[in-house]
Design a protein around this motif. Structure first.
Motif, short mmCIF file in Angstrom:
data_model
loop_
_atom_site.label_atom_id
_atom_site.label_comp_id
_atom_site.label_asym_id
_atom_site.label_seq_id
_atom_site.Cartn_x
_atom_site.Cartn_y
_atom_site.Cartn_z
N ARG A 44 15.08 -4.80 3.73
CA ARG A 44 15.26 -6.00 4.56
C ARG A 44 14.99 -5.71 6.03
O ARG A 44 14.42 -6.54 6.74
CB ARG A 44 16.67 -6.56 4.36
N LEU A 45 15.44 -4.54 6.50
CA LEU A 45 15.20 -4.17 7.90
C LEU A 45 13.71 -4.05 8.19
O LEU A 45 13.22 -4.56 9.21
CB LEU A 45 15.90 -2.85 8.21
N GLU A 78 9.10 -9.57 13.23
CA GLU A 78 9.21 -9.60 14.69
C GLU A 78 7.94 -9.09 15.37
O GLU A 78 7.48 -9.66 16.36
CB GLU A 78 10.42 -8.76 15.13
N ALA A 79 7.37 -8.01 14.82
CA ALA A 79 6.16 -7.44 15.42
C ALA A 79 4.98 -8.39 15.29
O ALA A 79 4.16 -8.51 16.22
CB ALA A 79 5.84 -6.10 14.75
N LEU A 80 4.89 -9.09 14.16
CA LEU A 80 3.75 -9.95 13.91
C LEU A 80 3.85 -11.32 14.57
O LEU A 80 2.91 -12.11 14.53
CB LEU A 80 3.54 -10.11 12.40
N ALA A 85 -3.13 -9.27 2.63
CA ALA A 85 -2.49 -7.97 2.46
C ALA A 85 -1.00 -8.05 2.68
O ALA A 85 -0.20 -7.43 1.97
CB ALA A 85 -3.11 -6.95 3.42
N LEU A 86 -0.58 -8.84 3.68
CA LEU A 86 0.85 -8.99 3.95
C LEU A 86 1.56 -9.71 2.81
O LEU A 86 2.71 -9.40 2.49
CB LEU A 86 1.05 -9.76 5.26
N ALA A 87 0.87 -10.65 2.18
CA ALA A 87 1.46 -11.36 1.04
C ALA A 87 1.69 -10.41 -0.12
O ALA A 87 2.71 -10.47 -0.81
CB ALA A 87 0.55 -12.53 0.62
N ARG A 88 0.73 -9.52 -0.35
CA ARG A 88 0.90 -8.52 -1.41
C ARG A 88 2.05 -7.58 -1.09
O ARG A 88 2.82 -7.20 -1.97
CB ARG A 88 -0.40 -7.72 -1.61
N LEU A 89 2.18 -7.20 0.19
CA LEU A 89 3.27 -6.32 0.60
C LEU A 89 4.61 -7.02 0.39
O LEU A 89 5.57 -6.41 -0.11
CB LEU A 89 3.10 -5.93 2.07
N ARG A 90 4.70 -8.27 0.77
CA ARG A 90 5.95 -9.01 0.62
C ARG A 90 6.35 -9.11 -0.86
O ARG A 90 7.51 -8.93 -1.21
CB ARG A 90 5.81 -10.41 1.21
N LYS A 91 5.37 -9.38 -1.72
CA LYS A 91 5.66 -9.47 -3.14
C LYS A 91 6.13 -8.13 -3.69
O LYS A 91 7.04 -8.05 -4.50
CB LYS A 91 4.41 -9.93 -3.90
N ARG A 92 5.49 -7.04 -3.20
CA ARG A 92 5.85 -5.70 -3.66
C ARG A 92 7.26 -5.33 -3.23
O ARG A 92 7.98 -4.65 -3.96
CB ARG A 92 4.85 -4.70 -3.09
N MET A 93 7.68 -5.77 -2.03
CA MET A 93 8.99 -5.43 -1.50
C MET A 93 10.08 -6.40 -1.94
O MET A 93 11.26 -6.15 -1.70
CB MET A 93 8.95 -5.38 0.03
N ASP A 94 9.73 -7.49 -2.59
CA ASP A 94 10.70 -8.50 -2.99
C ASP A 94 11.61 -7.96 -4.08
O ASP A 94 11.14 -7.63 -5.18
CB ASP A 94 9.97 -9.74 -3.49
N PRO A 95 12.93 -7.84 -3.83
CA PRO A 95 13.84 -7.33 -4.86
C PRO A 95 13.81 -8.16 -6.13
O PRO A 95 14.08 -7.66 -7.23
CB PRO A 95 15.22 -7.41 -4.18
#
Length: 350
Positions: free
Chosen positions: A248-249, A256-258, A274-284
């Protein structure tokens, strides 16, 4: 319903129940058309939601429950006062053979207490363990247990966790021979406390049929060094919550950076796929669905804060387990463990 794979669902457990529960059922019904659901809870609220989700309605039957168990209820209270609740009835459906597995996003302690009371533990299991999946750098996921069911565990219990976690990983990932290791403060054989070293010796000496890799450290979890990481519930729960908080951090810092400047926003727009893929990968929610292993029945726990797709992930875990042979595999290795311990005791006595 009796001729199909049936999942029993507590519709009233979780932060956003029953809305996300019915949405999750609708998603799963689309992906698994033959699956059926027995939904326990408030029939009026569930019925109104089913009108909005026709796939879920077609695949479900509603079992009215007179009350729900709140998140603040203690396990002992749940056992005394829980009869007739949606959670109690959902577990009872598995015990009585109407369903193949039960799924709830409700109170974890109450869920564990009711499931243990109604289903009991498998022969050879001292205590059930809560197993969760963790995204790994290799593109797959790691199974870690225990993540909260048992604060302490001795060497024999840790070996039981290893046996159960290995079978769970095979059922949900399809890996023929998942690798297993014990979480320790170092990879060397002399590291760690007595229980962790005795567990390593026991699993090597007992002849259980698992690919045991010895010890791994905390950073090996996210690396995916092994497929199954075994520890006690105290350590496992802290590791799990620390990992979730770190994710989450990272997400917050990235947002914030983006959004810090016009140029950053432009860069974010260009990098959106690419950010959408990252978000999906990090989604618990993508790895939602912890399991109480070691019970005489399939019991899956969803995150209380899960959304509809996240609850659907938990339902998918339940469906995979219900169509696997993981409980038979656990029983076979537990029998090997018991035989190995008996042989060692006889040799020591002789």
């Amino acid at each position: 319903m009796a001729d199909s794979l049936v999942l029993s669902v507590d519709a009233m457990g979780g932060d956003s129940a029953p809305d996300i529960v019915v949405e999750g059922i609708d998603i799963t019904a689309r992906e698994r058309p033959g699956l059926r659901f027995e939904i326990h809870g408030d029939p009026d609220r569930i019925g109104a939601l089913l009108e909005r989700f026709p796939r879920a309605k077609a695949a479900s039957q509603v079992a009215p429950a007179e009350k729900a168990i709140g998140m603040e209820i203690k396990p002992s209270q749940a056992l005394r006062q829980g009869k007739g609740s949606s959670l109690w009835n959902a577990v009872a459906a598995v015990e009585e053979g109407r369903a193949h597995a039960v799924v709830s996003a409700g109170n974890t302690g109450a869920y564990m207490a009711i499931a243990m009371f109604r289903l009991r533990t498998m022969a050879g299991v001292h205590r059930p363990a809560l197993a969760a999946r963790w995204p790994a750098a290799n593109g797959g996921f790691v199974v870690m247990l225990d993540v909260g069911a048992n604060v302490q565990a001795d060497g024999e219990q840790l070996v039981e966790f290893a046996i159960m976690g290995e079978a769970f990983q095979r059922a949900v990932s399809g890996k023929a021979k998942p690798s297993v290791a014990l979480l320790n403060v170092g990879a060397e054989d002399l590291k760690g406390h007595e229980e962790i070293r005795s567990a390593a010796k026991l699993v090597r000496d007992a002849g259980v049929d698992i690919d045991f890799q010895g010890f791994v450290e905390g950073d090996d979890i996210a690396k995916g060094t092994v497929d199954v990481v075994v520890t006690d519930g105290f350590t496992g729960n802290i590791a799990l919550k620390t990992g979730e908080g770190t994710a989450r951090l990272v997400g917050q810092l990235l947002r914030e950076a983006l959004t810090s400047s016009l140029l950053a926003k432009l860069g974010a727009a260009i990098a959106y796929p690419a950010l959408a893929r990252l978000r999906k990968r990090m989604d618990p929610g993508s790895f939602n669905g912890a399991v109480f292993l070691g019970l005489n029945g399939l019991v899956v726990k969803s995150h209380g804060s899960a959304n509809g797709p996240g609850f659907a992930s938990a339902l998918e875990v339940a469906a995979k387990l219900a169509t696997s042979h993981y409980r038979e595999e656990i029983a076979d290795n537990l029998a090997r463990l018991s035989a190995g311990e008996a042989a060692a005791a006889a040799q020591s006595a002789g």
